[in-house]
Motif scaffolding. Structure first.
Motif, short mmCIF file in Angstrom:
data_model
loop_
_atom_site.label_atom_id
_atom_site.label_comp_id
_atom_site.label_asym_id
_atom_site.label_seq_id
_atom_site.Cartn_x
_atom_site.Cartn_y
_atom_site.Cartn_z
N ALA A 67 0.82 -1.22 0.00
CA ALA A 67 0.00 0.00 0.00
C ALA A 67 0.84 1.26 0.00
O ALA A 67 0.30 2.36 0.00
CB ALA A 67 -0.98 0.02 1.16
N ALA A 68 2.17 1.14 0.02
CA ALA A 68 3.02 2.31 -0.09
C ALA A 68 3.15 2.70 -1.55
O ALA A 68 2.86 1.92 -2.44
CB ALA A 68 4.39 2.01 0.50
N PRO A 69 3.62 3.92 -1.83
CA PRO A 69 3.82 4.33 -3.24
C PRO A 69 4.82 3.41 -3.93
O PRO A 69 5.77 2.92 -3.32
CB PRO A 69 4.36 5.75 -3.10
N VAL A 70 4.59 3.18 -5.21
CA VAL A 70 5.48 2.30 -5.97
C VAL A 70 5.98 3.04 -7.20
O VAL A 70 5.41 4.05 -7.62
CB VAL A 70 4.77 1.00 -6.41
N VAL A 71 7.05 2.52 -7.76
CA VAL A 71 7.61 3.01 -9.02
C VAL A 71 7.38 1.95 -10.08
O VAL A 71 7.72 0.78 -9.88
CB VAL A 71 9.12 3.30 -8.89
N ILE A 72 6.77 2.33 -11.21
CA ILE A 72 6.48 1.37 -12.27
C ILE A 72 7.16 1.84 -13.55
O ILE A 72 7.05 3.00 -13.94
CB ILE A 72 4.97 1.23 -12.52
N THR A 73 7.89 0.92 -14.18
CA THR A 73 8.54 1.21 -15.46
C THR A 73 7.98 0.28 -16.52
O THR A 73 7.95 -0.94 -16.34
CB THR A 73 10.06 1.01 -15.37
#
Length: 334
Positions: A21-27
C-alpha cells in the motif's frame, strides 16, 4: 519485493518503495519491432486525446513514480509510421500488489488489434508472459531513480560550406570568401538527459582551400569553366580543417536541433596565417538543424562562428581574426 513482468511488446517493472500500500515506481518498456515506425505515444490509465505523450521511436520506456500500489495501473501504447495516424492501443496492466511473501502474479496484458489508420497498419504481437519473483529479503526501503533509456545513435554527414572571413581574416593574401567540403561524424546522445535531450560529440574534417586574393573568383571560375585544372588548383593554397565540439542534442522523431562549443585546427603546407605559420587554431560555436526523412536519411543546415586564438600579434580579444560559416549537409544515421 521486486516483481518483473516481461512481454514481447512491453516489459513492466514494479518496485515498491516501502511495504504494501506504499507508493510504488512502475517502469514500462517496449520493443521496436517495425523499423518503419517513427513515433510512439502513451498514456497512463486512459485514452483521452488531449493527454497523450508523444515521443520518437528511439524512446522505448516510461517510468511513473509515487503510484498507489493498492490499485491497478494500465499503460496504453500506440505507434505510428508518420506521427499523425496511430494504431490502436496495446495495453500493459500492473495489478495491485498482494501482501504475499512468496509469489506475486500479474495477469497477462490484453493487446487490442490495431486500428487501420495508415496505408500499412502497425501490428502489435500478443505477448507471452513470464513472471519472476525476487526474495523479500533483497529489498531495502530506499528511493528508486529510473535511468533514462539510451537514445544514442551515430550520424555521418557530407556537405559543402561557405566560409566568410570577418575583421582582418585569419590570414593575409587570401580572398575573404572561400568554400570547403566537409565530412562529419556525429555521436548523438552519448549521455541521455531526458526524453528529448542529450549530450553528444561532433567531429568534422574538411578539405579547405584558400583562394589567393591576387587571383579572385572571376579568374578561378574561368579556369574551371575552360578545364584548366592545373591553373585552377594553383589559384588556391590547399589546407585541411578539423574540428571537435561537445553538442547539446535536442532530437524529436523528425527534427534534430543541436547547439555546441568546441575547437578547430587548420593546417596546410601552402597555408600561411598573418604570422606566416601554416597552422591556425581557435574556438568555435556551432548550431545545426536537420529534418529526418526516416531513421536513416536527413537533410540539414548548420552555422559556425569561429575565433582564431593562435594569432599572437593582437592586443585584445576584439582584434582576433574571426569567421562565420554556413553549411548544407546530407546525413546518414544508424
Amino acid at each position: 519485493m521486486r516483481v518483473k513482468f516481461i512481454a514481447l511488446l512491453t516489459v513492466l517493472v514494479v518496485v515498491p518503495a516501502l511495504v504494501f500500500a506504499a507508493p510504488v515506481v512502475i517502469t514500462w518498456e517496449w520493443l521496436l519491432e517495425d523499423p518503419m515506425v517513427t513515433t510512439f505515444r502513451y498514456q497512463l490509465d486512459g485514452e483521452d486525446e488531449a493527454n497523450w505523450t508523444v515521443v520518437d521511436s528511439f524512446v522505448t520506456s516510461y517510468t511513473e513514480y509515487d503510484l498507489d500500489g493498492s490499485v491497478p495501473h494500465t499503460l496504453y501504447l500506440q505507434q505510428s509510421y508518420d506521427g499523425i495516424n496511430f494504431s490502436g492501443s496495446a495495453l500493459s496492466v500492473a495489478d495491485p500488489l498482494v501482501d504475499d511473501l512468496e509469489v506475486e502474479v500479474f495477469e497477462e496484458p490484453v493487446i487490442e488489434e490495431p486500428v487501420v489508420v495508415a496505408e500499412e497498419p502497425a501490428v502489435v504481437e500478443e505477448p507471452e508472459a513470464i513472471v519472476a519473483v525476487a526474495p523479500v529479503a533483497e529489498v531495502a526501503p530506499k528511493a528508486v531513480k529510473a535511468k533514462p533509456a539510451s537514445r544514442y545513435y551515430t550520424t555521418i554527414t557530407l556537405g559543402g560550406t561557405f566560409n566568410q572571413q570577418l575583421s582582418d581574416g585569419m590570414a593575409t593574401g587570401y580572398h575573404e570568401s572561400n568554400v570547403k567540403v566537409d565530412l562529419g561524424v556525429n555521436f548523438n546522445n552519448i549521455i541521455t538527459l531526458n526524453k528529448a535531450m542529450g549530450l553528444g560529440l561532433d567531429i568534422d574534417v574538411a578539405y579547405s582551400p584558400f583562394l589567393k586574393s591576387s587571383v579572385g573568383w572571376e579568374k578561378a571560375s574561368e579556369d574551371l569553366l575552360y578545364f584548366k585544372f592545373k591553373d585552377f588548383f594553383g589559384d588556391f593554397d590547399q589546407a585541411l580543417d578539423a574540428s571537435l565540439a561537445v553538442m547539446l542534442n535536442m532530437h524529436a522523431s523528425k527534427v534534430a536541433f543541436d547547439l555546441g562549443l568546441g575547437a578547430f585546427l587548420i593546417w596546410g603546407p601552402e597555408f600561411a596565417d598573418t604570422s606566416g605559420n601554416n597552422i591556425a587554431a581557435g574556438a568555435l560555436a556551432k548550431a545545426s538543424l536537420a529534418y529526418r526523412f526516416n531513421k536513416t536519411i536527413s537533410l540539414g543546415v548548420s552555422g559556425t562562428y569561429g575565433v582564431v586564438l593562435s594569432e599572437g600579434k593582437v592586443s585584445s580579444f576584439g582584434d582576433l581574426p574571426m569567421f562565420a560559416e554556413g553549411s548544407l549537409f546530407l546525413g546518414f544515421s544508424f
